[in-house]
Write a protein that holds these residues in place. Sequence first.
Motif, PDB file in Angstrom:
ATOM      1  N   ARG A 192      41.282  28.095 -40.613  1.00  0.00           N
ATOM      2  CA  ARG A 192      42.628  27.771 -41.077  1.00  0.00           C
ATOM      3  C   ARG A 192      43.669  27.933 -39.972  1.00  0.00           C
ATOM      4  O   ARG A 192      44.752  27.365 -40.048  1.00  0.00           O
ATOM      5  N   ARG A 193      43.357  28.741 -38.963  1.00  0.00           N
ATOM      6  CA  ARG A 193      44.292  28.961 -37.869  1.00  0.00           C
ATOM      7  C   ARG A 193      43.863  28.263 -36.587  1.00  0.00           C
ATOM      8  O   ARG A 193      44.568  28.339 -35.569  1.00  0.00           O
ATOM      9  N   SER A 194      42.738  27.598 -36.629  1.00  0.00           N
ATOM     10  CA  SER A 194      42.197  26.932 -35.450  1.00  0.00           C
ATOM     11  C   SER A 194      42.517  25.440 -35.485  1.00  0.00           C
ATOM     12  O   SER A 194      43.254  24.970 -36.346  1.00  0.00           O
ATOM     13  N   TYR A 195      41.992  24.702 -34.513  1.00  0.00           N
ATOM     14  CA  TYR A 195      42.110  23.238 -34.426  1.00  0.00           C
ATOM     15  C   TYR A 195      43.565  22.792 -34.319  1.00  0.00           C
ATOM     16  O   TYR A 195      43.972  21.775 -34.889  1.00  0.00           O
ATOM     17  N   ARG A 196      44.365  23.549 -33.568  1.00  0.00           N
ATOM     18  CA  ARG A 196      45.775  23.187 -33.392  1.00  0.00           C
ATOM     19  C   ARG A 196      45.909  22.005 -32.437  1.00  0.00           C
ATOM     20  O   ARG A 196      45.112  21.823 -31.536  1.00  0.00           O
TER      21      ARG A 196
ATOM     22  N   HIS B  67      32.238  27.623 -33.681  1.00  0.00           N
ATOM     23  CA  HIS B  67      32.976  26.402 -33.364  1.00  0.00           C
ATOM     24  C   HIS B  67      34.473  26.617 -33.543  1.00  0.00           C
ATOM     25  O   HIS B  67      35.283  26.203 -32.703  1.00  0.00           O
ATOM     26  N   ALA B  68      34.866  27.275 -34.625  1.00  0.00           N
ATOM     27  CA  ALA B  68      36.282  27.544 -34.872  1.00  0.00           C
ATOM     28  C   ALA B  68      36.877  28.417 -33.786  1.00  0.00           C
ATOM     29  O   ALA B  68      38.078  28.320 -33.476  1.00  0.00           O
TER      30      ALA B  68
ATOM     31  N   LEU C   4      39.033  16.328 -32.427  1.00  0.00           N
ATOM     32  CA  LEU C   4      38.866  17.681 -32.941  1.00  0.00           C
ATOM     33  C   LEU C   4      38.232  18.578 -31.883  1.00  0.00           C
ATOM     34  O   LEU C   4      38.645  19.740 -31.705  1.00  0.00           O
ATOM     35  N   ALA C   5      37.249  18.055 -31.174  1.00  0.00           N
ATOM     36  CA  ALA C   5      36.576  18.839 -30.123  1.00  0.00           C
ATOM     37  C   ALA C   5      37.543  19.228 -29.017  1.00  0.00           C
ATOM     38  O   ALA C   5      37.399  20.291 -28.397  1.00  0.00           O
TER      39      ALA C   5
ATOM     40  N   GLY D 107      40.429  28.457 -31.900  1.00  0.00           N
ATOM     41  CA  GLY D 107      40.585  29.895 -31.765  1.00  0.00           C
ATOM     42  C   GLY D 107      41.837  30.364 -32.461  1.00  0.00           C
ATOM     43  O   GLY D 107      42.556  29.580 -33.083  1.00  0.00           O
ATOM     44  N   VAL D 108      42.104  31.669 -32.387  1.00  0.00           N
ATOM     45  CA  VAL D 108      43.270  32.234 -33.073  1.00  0.00           C
ATOM     46  C   VAL D 108      44.223  32.849 -32.057  1.00  0.00           C
ATOM     47  O   VAL D 108      43.915  32.955 -30.884  1.00  0.00           O
TER      48      VAL D 108
END
Length: 217
Positions: A137-141, A189-190, A210-211, A216-217
């Motif tokens: 929820r906090r990754s993939y920015r 992965h996240a 996405l890759a 990360g957070v």
Amino acid sequence: MTLAKRERAALIRTMSEVGPDAPTLCGDWTTRDLAAHLLVRERRIDSMPGLVVPQFADHTEKVRRAATDRPWAYLLADIESGPPKWSPLFLVDAVANAGEMFVHHEDVRRAVAGWEPRTLPADDQDHLWRLAQQVGRRSYRGSDVTVVFERSSAEHSDTEHPSGSRVTVRKRGPRTVVLRGEPAELLLHAFGRDQVRLETDGEQRDIDELAASQRGV
């Protein structure tokens, strides 16, 4: 014994086997660099702000570099003993260190050619499934792609996890990528690791975006 403690012990064993100069998945860090990070994170309160606040990162890195000069055996022994009673992490070890120890253990394992995912107990995968959703929820920015995690293992309880085995962790728009695999692989992965075993569903351009996103957070 908690997952955090078991993964800590397993990490120490693996680090002992590969030695202080082995590569990791943490950029150009060796296992000695990673060990210094783990030690400072738990024992140097003055360096903790730099782990999350960029303005203090230089001080944290200076402290970490100094810790790399300690004898290898002492580094490992201090990490193995866990956070001391005066550390902010002492009372929250089970919560704060399960993901930390698991991910960094895999950072050492998967830096070696020929690695294979470990077979983990169902309870551990359940724990990592919850962590994967939190981190996801906090990754993939920086990406406008909606991200769905789908758990491939059937060894979990839908009663314990009302959300089931398919969860949208980031809602961004009509373009969607489904990441499918064991919770351990989804968590890695996240956290930004590419050495994972996952299946992906979606348009290739969306998968590539996405890759390349900030994970990360």
